[in-house]
Design an enzyme around this catalytic site. Sequence first.
Site, PDB file in Angstrom:
ATOM      1  N   ASP A 116       0.789  -1.228   0.000  1.00  0.00           N
ATOM      2  CA  ASP A 116       0.000   0.000   0.000  1.00  0.00           C
ATOM      3  C   ASP A 116       0.826   1.285   0.000  1.00  0.00           C
ATOM      4  O   ASP A 116       0.323   2.355   0.347  1.00  0.00           O
ATOM      5  CB  ASP A 116      -0.948   0.014   1.214  1.00  0.00           C
ATOM      6  CG  ASP A 116      -2.077  -0.987   1.043  1.00  0.00           C
ATOM      7  OD1 ASP A 116      -2.624  -1.067  -0.070  1.00  0.00           O
ATOM      8  OD2 ASP A 116      -2.396  -1.689   2.020  1.00  0.00           O
ATOM      9  N   ASP A 176      -6.587  -3.478  -6.660  1.00  0.00           N
ATOM     10  CA  ASP A 176      -6.252  -2.201  -6.010  1.00  0.00           C
ATOM     11  C   ASP A 176      -4.778  -1.824  -6.215  1.00  0.00           C
ATOM     12  O   ASP A 176      -4.410  -0.652  -6.223  1.00  0.00           O
ATOM     13  CB  ASP A 176      -6.491  -2.263  -4.489  1.00  0.00           C
ATOM     14  CG  ASP A 176      -7.673  -3.100  -4.072  1.00  0.00           C
ATOM     15  OD1 ASP A 176      -8.027  -4.050  -4.791  1.00  0.00           O
ATOM     16  OD2 ASP A 176      -8.231  -2.823  -2.998  1.00  0.00           O
TER      17      ASP A 176
END
Length: 400
Positions: A116, A176
Site C-alpha cells: 500500500d 487495487d
Amino acid sequence: MVNKIVVSLGIALITGMSAQAQSPDIRAVFSDAEKQTRVMLAEIDKAKEGKPDLVAPRTIEQGKLKLVKSGDWTSGFFPGVLWFLYDYTRNTEWKKEAERYTADIEKEQWNGGTHDMGFKVYCSVGNGFRLTGSNHYKEVLIQSAKTLSRRFNKTAGVIRSWDHNKQKWDYPVIIDNMLNLELLFAASKLTGDRSFYNIAVSHANTTMKNHFRKDFGTWHVVDYDSTQAGKINKKTTHQGYADESTWSRGEAWAIYGYTMCYRETKDPKYLRQAENVAGFILKHPNLPEDLIPYWDFNAPQIPHEPRDVSAAAVMASALLELSTYSKSGKLYRATAEKMLTNLTKSYRAPIGSDFGFLLQHSTGSKPSDSEVDVPLSYADYYYLEALLRLRKLTGSKKLY
Ligand code: GLY
C-alpha cells in the site's frame, strides 16, 4: 464492437444529460470542505489524546471517529485532503496542516510489509512534492519506491499485495495494487532509474492478462504461484459479493490504474483497457440512475444494497483524466460531472456533522460487515481530486 457500444451509449447518455445543468459549484464545495475540515481537525485532536501513534482519520465506527496508525493503507488520504485544500486555496494554513500530517506518514518509506505504499505515501508526500518541490519529499518518494520494489517477483511478474492469510493464498495480488504503480513511475522520472518503470509495466501487463473477464469486469484477488511463470492458483474475492462478481471499488481502481498507466507510458493498450472498463461501468444494468454504484455490481438485493460513494469518487476522477485521452472524451466528462454533481447534491455530510468527513454512504467491506454505509477518508480524497481536475479542465488547462 466495444467502441461502438461506448459511442452509442455516449450519445444516449449525453442526450439525456443535456436537459439539466450537470456541473458542481466547485468554489462552494471547497468553501464547505474547508469548514468541514476544520471540524475534523478539532475532532482528531480530541480522539488522539494520549494516543500519539494514531495519525489520520479513516471512518466512523460505532459512533466514534476512527483514527489509524501510519501503517494503515488509508493513512495518506487525510494529508492528501489537506494538500488539496492548499492547492485550491493557496492558504498557508492548509499547507502547514498538510505538512504536519504528512510528516507522520513519512516513516512508511521503510515499511516493506505491504503493497500500500502508493496509497500511503503518494497521496500524502506525492502531493506535497507536487505542490512544494521539496527535496526532502523527493527523497522520501524515491526510498518508498525502492521499498515497494522489493515486493516484486520476477517469475510472477507482479508486486505481491498482502502478507496476511498465508493459509489462504500463496502470492495474492489485488486489483487495487494498480494504484501503487504511480509511485514507481514517479520514482523512475525522479531518478532516471528504469527499473521502477519496468516493474510498473510488468505489473500492469500481468494484471491486464489475469484480472479481467471477457466483459472487463474484474476479479478482486488473483493468487499466483510465485515459483512458476504464468501459473495461477485461483481467482477469488475478499471485499466483493462473490468470486465471480465485480466489486465496485475494484472496478474503480481498474479504470483509474489503466488511465494513469496510459498517461505514464502512452501505450495505447492501456488506453483501450481503461475505455473497456469504462464501458463495463457505464453500460452495466445495475449502475443506478444517479451513477453512484452499489458496493458490488452483482450484489444480490439491488436496489436494496448499500452504495459505495468511494467507488464513485474514484471513477469520477479517473473518467475526467480519461476524457482528455479518449475519442469518447465527451461522454466520460459528462458522466464524471454528473457523478460529481450528484455526490455534491445528495451524498455530502452537512457541515458540522460526521466528525468533519465530506461524504457519507461509502462501503469498505460488506462481506466482513465492516464500514458499511459510512464516510471513508478515501472517498473524500478522490472527490476533491476529481473536483480539482474538473476545475483545470474547465479552465482549459492540461491535467498532466
Ligand atoms: N485498497 C483497499 C480497498 O479499496 O478497500
